[in-house]
Design an enzyme around this catalytic site. Structure first.
Site, short mmCIF file in Angstrom:
data_model
loop_
_atom_site.label_atom_id
_atom_site.label_comp_id
_atom_site.label_asym_id
_atom_site.label_seq_id
_atom_site.Cartn_x
_atom_site.Cartn_y
_atom_site.Cartn_z
N ASP A 39 1.02 -1.23 -0.14
CA ASP A 39 0.08 0.24 -0.13
C ASP A 39 0.56 0.65 0.45
O ASP A 39 0.50 2.25 -0.58
CB ASP A 39 -0.89 0.09 1.60
CG ASP A 39 -2.17 -1.26 1.22
OD1 ASP A 39 -2.21 -2.13 0.09
OD2 ASP A 39 -2.72 -1.29 2.50
N TYR A 42 2.55 2.20 -3.18
CA TYR A 42 0.71 2.29 -4.40
C TYR A 42 0.52 3.89 -3.70
O TYR A 42 0.67 4.58 -4.62
CB TYR A 42 -0.92 2.22 -3.95
CG TYR A 42 -1.17 2.03 -4.92
CD1 TYR A 42 -1.42 1.35 -6.14
CD2 TYR A 42 -2.56 3.04 -4.31
CE1 TYR A 42 -2.78 2.33 -6.67
CE2 TYR A 42 -2.81 3.72 -5.12
CZ TYR A 42 -3.16 2.97 -6.71
OH TYR A 42 -4.05 3.59 -7.18
N ASP A 43 0.68 4.46 -3.11
CA ASP A 43 0.48 5.68 -1.98
C ASP A 43 1.67 6.47 -2.41
O ASP A 43 1.59 8.02 -2.83
CB ASP A 43 0.07 5.53 -0.73
CG ASP A 43 -0.36 5.18 -0.02
OD1 ASP A 43 -1.30 4.94 -0.50
OD2 ASP A 43 -0.86 4.69 1.01
N SER A 87 -35.51 -7.66 -16.71
CA SER A 87 -35.34 -8.28 -15.27
C SER A 87 -35.46 -10.10 -15.58
O SER A 87 -35.30 -10.75 -17.11
CB SER A 87 -36.49 -7.98 -14.34
OG SER A 87 -37.60 -7.91 -14.50
N LEU A 88 -35.65 -10.55 -14.66
CA LEU A 88 -35.26 -12.13 -14.81
C LEU A 88 -36.08 -13.05 -13.55
O LEU A 88 -36.98 -12.37 -13.35
CB LEU A 88 -34.30 -12.90 -14.29
CG LEU A 88 -32.83 -12.39 -14.17
CD1 LEU A 88 -31.55 -13.23 -13.87
CD2 LEU A 88 -32.70 -13.13 -16.01
N LYS A 121 -26.51 -15.35 -8.18
CA LYS A 121 -26.88 -14.49 -8.86
C LYS A 121 -26.26 -12.97 -7.33
O LYS A 121 -26.55 -12.96 -6.12
CB LYS A 121 -28.70 -14.38 -8.47
CG LYS A 121 -28.93 -13.56 -8.69
CD LYS A 121 -30.54 -13.80 -9.22
CE LYS A 121 -31.53 -12.59 -8.77
NZ LYS A 121 -31.26 -11.26 -8.42
N ARG A 142 -30.08 1.07 -13.30
CA ARG A 142 -31.13 0.18 -14.11
C ARG A 142 -32.89 1.21 -14.04
O ARG A 142 -33.03 0.82 -15.27
CB ARG A 142 -31.81 -0.90 -14.00
CG ARG A 142 -32.80 -1.98 -13.98
CD ARG A 142 -32.24 -2.88 -14.05
NE ARG A 142 -33.99 -3.33 -14.36
CZ ARG A 142 -34.62 -4.17 -13.71
NH1 ARG A 142 -35.16 -3.44 -13.06
NH2 ARG A 142 -35.72 -4.89 -14.76
N GLU A 180 -23.58 -6.04 -11.92
CA GLU A 180 -24.25 -5.71 -10.34
C GLU A 180 -23.01 -4.72 -8.85
O GLU A 180 -22.30 -5.52 -9.53
CB GLU A 180 -24.07 -7.43 -10.11
CG GLU A 180 -25.88 -6.66 -8.59
CD GLU A 180 -27.13 -6.77 -9.61
OE1 GLU A 180 -27.33 -6.60 -9.94
OE2 GLU A 180 -28.16 -6.73 -8.60
N LYS A 296 -28.21 -19.17 -18.04
CA LYS A 296 -28.02 -17.94 -19.69
C LYS A 296 -28.73 -19.30 -20.46
O LYS A 296 -26.98 -20.41 -20.21
CB LYS A 296 -27.37 -17.51 -19.42
CG LYS A 296 -27.90 -15.85 -18.32
CD LYS A 296 -26.80 -15.00 -17.95
CE LYS A 296 -26.81 -14.39 -17.25
NZ LYS A 296 -25.94 -13.10 -16.52
N LYS A 320 -33.89 -19.33 -7.63
CA LYS A 320 -34.25 -18.56 -6.26
C LYS A 320 -33.03 -19.93 -4.82
O LYS A 320 -34.46 -20.71 -5.05
CB LYS A 320 -34.90 -18.04 -5.81
CG LYS A 320 -35.75 -16.85 -7.37
CD LYS A 320 -34.40 -15.45 -6.11
CE LYS A 320 -34.91 -14.50 -6.69
NZ LYS A 320 -35.46 -13.80 -6.16
N CYS A 432 -25.03 5.46 27.80
CA CYS A 432 -24.88 5.08 29.27
C CYS A 432 -23.21 6.57 29.34
O CYS A 432 -22.31 6.22 28.39
CB CYS A 432 -23.63 3.58 29.48
SG CYS A 432 -22.36 4.09 30.87
S1 IVH Z 1 -28.52 -11.41 -15.88
C1 IVH Z 1 -31.36 -10.41 -18.93
N1 IVH Z 1 -26.71 -12.53 -14.09
O1 IVH Z 1 -30.82 -9.69 -10.98
C2 IVH Z 1 -30.84 -10.89 -17.83
N2 IVH Z 1 -28.73 -10.84 -13.65
O2 IVH Z 1 -33.86 -10.38 -11.35
C3 IVH Z 1 -30.78 -9.62 -17.16
N3 IVH Z 1 -28.37 -10.16 -11.02
O3 IVH Z 1 -31.62 -7.12 -12.86
C4 IVH Z 1 -29.68 -9.75 -15.49
N4 IVH Z 1 -26.17 -11.61 -10.61
O4 IVH Z 1 -29.52 -7.00 -11.44
C5 IVH Z 1 -27.76 -11.73 -14.77
N5 IVH Z 1 -24.91 -13.31 -12.93
C6 IVH Z 1 -26.23 -12.11 -12.93
C7 IVH Z 1 -26.99 -11.51 -11.92
C8 IVH Z 1 -28.01 -10.96 -12.30
C9 IVH Z 1 -28.03 -10.84 -10.14
C10 IVH Z 1 -29.58 -8.92 -10.91
C11 IVH Z 1 -29.61 -8.15 -12.09
C12 IVH Z 1 -30.86 -8.56 -12.80
C13 IVH Z 1 -32.35 -9.08 -11.46
C14 IVH Z 1 -33.35 -9.70 -11.65
#
Ligand code: IVH
Length: 683
Positions: A39, A42-43, A87-88, A121, A142, A180, A296, A320, A432
């Site tokens: 560190d 670096y500094d 979203s998912l 996730k 987002r 994220e 995915k 989940k 206290c």
């Molecule tokens: S893919 C269309 N991958 O989860 C695909 N999302 O519930 C979009 N998230 O809005 C996201 N980890 O904020 C993807 N490995 C990951 C993720 C992830 C967290 C969040 C992201 C998204 C939300 C959906």
């Protein structure tokens, strides 16, 4: 923006090399968690760069010095995402995961095993990073998926976010990288502990903490929180072809972006479920909070074929994980006393296994919370490991009440020392205020020796407890009176460990004013406030008998902190203690000191840069700035407060706009001085 033409070639090269090196070390440290320099090194390099940039007015857009210090905003600008941030869809069982796979195959009209990627996730805040010609151009939240907020200046402070893409291969002309922003679990806990002692509301989980930290109007506040990033997707991209999610992730990591831990490719849904199980089983060992796994379709062409249904892609699903919950009985409620005297109630449970961890106690935060949830001793409660680590009482199972449950009243006496407690108007915290409360004294010593303070390795909770109970340390200054012989023979101490601790104590004597101010534990003064004080006061002695008013003159310093600092430095006993500590050989340097100590001047603490021709000679204008307590500089950076714009301004004007630095004319500048004269508070 730069005067590159005018600076010696050798210096230009050195600046460029320093930027490259520092960015590489930043990547080693924050993304790979494998630093290759100390560190201190670096500094040193960082300071060298900052000095050269200032001297030669040459700041590269990817310079690490641009990560800090942008001025606060009034509001966030809106950003329309070029491609919607989706979203998912969720799956709550493996059956639902199998259904997802069937749907995918049906839509494609294929029976063959599909190739998927599986990633954890991350539970944080979704962010889009837009790079143009390789440079970070904008970061946006987002929002509703279509329109988000411009949080560029905040996201810049996150060290894991590259400011420049340098490969591999051809750098895309424009690319939107999605990921994220999250906060590690121990950082989240630390933050909440700090907030608790300050009587500030706690964040319910790391996601809220990350979101709250990014959506700050003051970038300095974001910079003070340790945030991380995992990049997992793209929006618009031009000038680069990527064929699959796996290829994207490997391109991202080669381009030095942090990517999801343990991303795996799996062929066929059985293999997918195996990977999901693997992630779920190891999730307790992750440093971050994860509530699921994202599955995915790997191939981008196939993803496109599958398309999107309203707001969710048909090619991905989030599985989940089961919430970590359990029920147990409250045996007892107790109060624990923190460093600043705040008494925090906590519940002692009949031990219960939740998600592989035995939980036997949990904080109840404060008495308002107990009342709101109507929690009583003897109650059966639902406990969740929020953030997967800190247990949390979700609520009471009322059906299990027998009528023998008892209320736990707000204590009138401190559980550690028996002194009367106080509860200030409008505060949830019960405190206290005894100076002799042993619980507080021990916590103060632990805080004094902690990493952000005097950084005395080996003087943590256990050893402080031991040395306190043996009467060897009664107050923090006693640390500097410890001798090796005092330690040898104590439990856990032999010749070598005693020598090590004494060595650490001696080393800690060389410190900075900012660290010392944090260490001495002034109420409400965290690392950030301590640094601000150090920036504005040359030495510790300059703070003696200071008035609260003078401290409020410091930009960003709130009244609560100011009055606490003033109270501390107007207490003779405290000053005597400080003098006693100083006599024990402390060597406090103040590299943070930036401005003159005279807070009463109208431009105190403000930095000005001039561009173009002013009605007065530049030298004269600079003198006016200085005379009024301001700091004239030739180098424009995010830290600059104002750019004074004359006729025929140079490229600095454009740069100021990019950095969000306020621009004013010479007339406005004079008006500013006038307005501020006689105003005790500058902001
Ligand atoms: S893919 C269309 N991958 O989860 C695909 N999302 O519930 C979009 N998230 O809005 C996201 N980890 O904020 C993807 N490995 C990951 C993720 C992830 C967290 C969040 C992201 C998204 C939300 C959906």
């Amino acid at each position: 923006m730069t005067a590159a033409g005018k600076i010696p070639e050798k210096i230009r090269k050195e600046i460029e090399q320093l930027v490259r090196d520092l960015n590489y070390h930043c990547y080693r440290y924050y993304v790979l968690d494998a630093p290759v320099i100390s560190d201190a090194e670096y500094d040193r390099e960082y300071r060298r760069l900052r000095d050269l940039e200032e001297k030669y007015d040459y700041v590269l857009p990817e310079s690490p010095t641009l990560r800090v210090g942008a001025p606060p905003l009034e509001k966030f600008e809106k950003v329309t995402h070029t491609e919607a941030m989706l979203s998912l869809d969720n799956a709550f069982s493996y059956d639902e995961v199998r259904e997802f796979d069937k749907r995918v195959k049906r839509l494609l009209g294929s029976d063959a095993d599909m190739e998927y990627t599986v990633e954890p996730k991350y539970d944080g805040l979704a962010i889009e990073l837009t790079y143009r010609d390789g440079l970070l151009y904008r970061a946006s939240t987002r929002g509703d998926g279509y329109v988000g907020e411009d949080v560029t200046r905040n996201v810049r402070t996150i060290r894991a976010v590259p400011l420049k893409i340098e490969g591999p291969g051809r750098v895309p002309l424009e690319i939107d990288i999605r990921g994220e922003v999250y906060m590690d679990l121990d950082e989240f806990e630390k933050l909440n502990r700090q907030r608790e002692t300050k009587g500030e509301p706690l964040f319910a989980n790391p996601r809220n903490a990350a979101a709250g930290s990014v959506r700050q109007l003051d970038p300095a506040a974001t910079a003070s929180r340790k945030l991380f990033l995992a990049c997992y997707g793209i929006g618009t991209i031009s000038g680069l072809k990527l064929k699959s999610q796996a290829e994207l992730i490997s391109w991202l990591s080669e381009a030095r972006f942090p990517t999801p831990a343990r991303m795996k490719i799996a062929k066929g849904i059985d293999a997918v479920i195996d990977v999901v199980k693997e992630i779920e089983e190891s999730r307790d060992g992750f440093t971050f909070e994860t509530d699921g796994a994202v599955i995915k379709v790997n191939d981008f062409t196939v993803q496109q074929k599958l398309g999107v249904k309203t707001r969710e892609p048909r090619w991905a699903i989030a599985y989940k994980f089961q919430a970590h919950q359990g029920t147990t009985k409250i045996r007892e409620i107790r109060g624990s006393v923190g460093r600043t005297g705040v008494i925090t109630p906590y519940a002692v449970f009949e031990p219960v296994r939740i998600g592989g961890v035995t939980v036997s106690r949990s904080t109840l935060h404060n008495w308002d919370e107990i009342e709101r949830k109507d929690i009583r001793v003897g109650d059966t409660v639902v406990v969740e490991r929020a953030g997967d680590v800190i247990p949390h009482v979700i609520g009471v199972v009322r059906e299990k009440r027998t009528g023998r449950e008892t209320f736990f009243p707000v204590p009138e006496k401190c559980p550690a020392c028996g002194s009367r407690v106080i509860r200030e108007e409008g505060e949830v915290a019960v405190r206290c205020v005894s100076l002799h409360c042993p619980a507080q004294v021990q916590e103060k010593i632990i805080h004094f020796a902690s990493r952000g303070g005097m950084d005395i390795e080996g003087l943590g909770e256990k050893n402080v407890e031991l040395l306190y109970s043996r009467g060897l340390i009664k107050h923090f200054e006693d640390i500097y009176r410890l001798k090796k012989e005092d330690l040898i023979g104590l439990p856990r101490f032999a010749e070598k460990s005693a020598r090590n601790l004494i060595g650490a104590v001696v080393r800690s004597k060389h410190t900075t004013l900012a660290k010392f101010l944090f260490a001495i534990g002034i109420l409400h003064v965290g690392e950030y406030a301590a640094k601000l004080l150090a920036k504005n006061f040359r030495s510790l002695q300059d703070l003696y008998h200071i008035s609260a008013e003078k401290i409020t003159n410091i930009k960003q310093m709130g009244e609560k902190i100011a009055s606490s600092v003033a109270a501390f430095f107007n207490d003779d006993k405290n000053l005597q203690t400080l003098e006693a500590v100083m006599k024990l050989g402390l060597d406090i340097k103040n590299p943070d000191f930036a401005h003159g100590p005279d807070e009463a001047l109208p431009l105190q603490g403000l930095t000005f840069v001039i561009t173009g021709t002013l009605p007065k000679p530049r030298k004269e204008a600079e003198e006016t700035i200085e005379k009024n307590g301001g700091h004239p500089s030739s180098a424009l950076s995010a830290k600059t407060d104002f750019l004074i714009v004359g006729e025929e301004p140079g490229s600095k004007l454009q740069k100021a706009r990019t950095l969000g630095v306020r621009t004013i004319s010479y007339q406005e500048f004079l008006k500013l001085i006038e307005e501020r004269s006689g105003h005790p508070r500058l902001f």
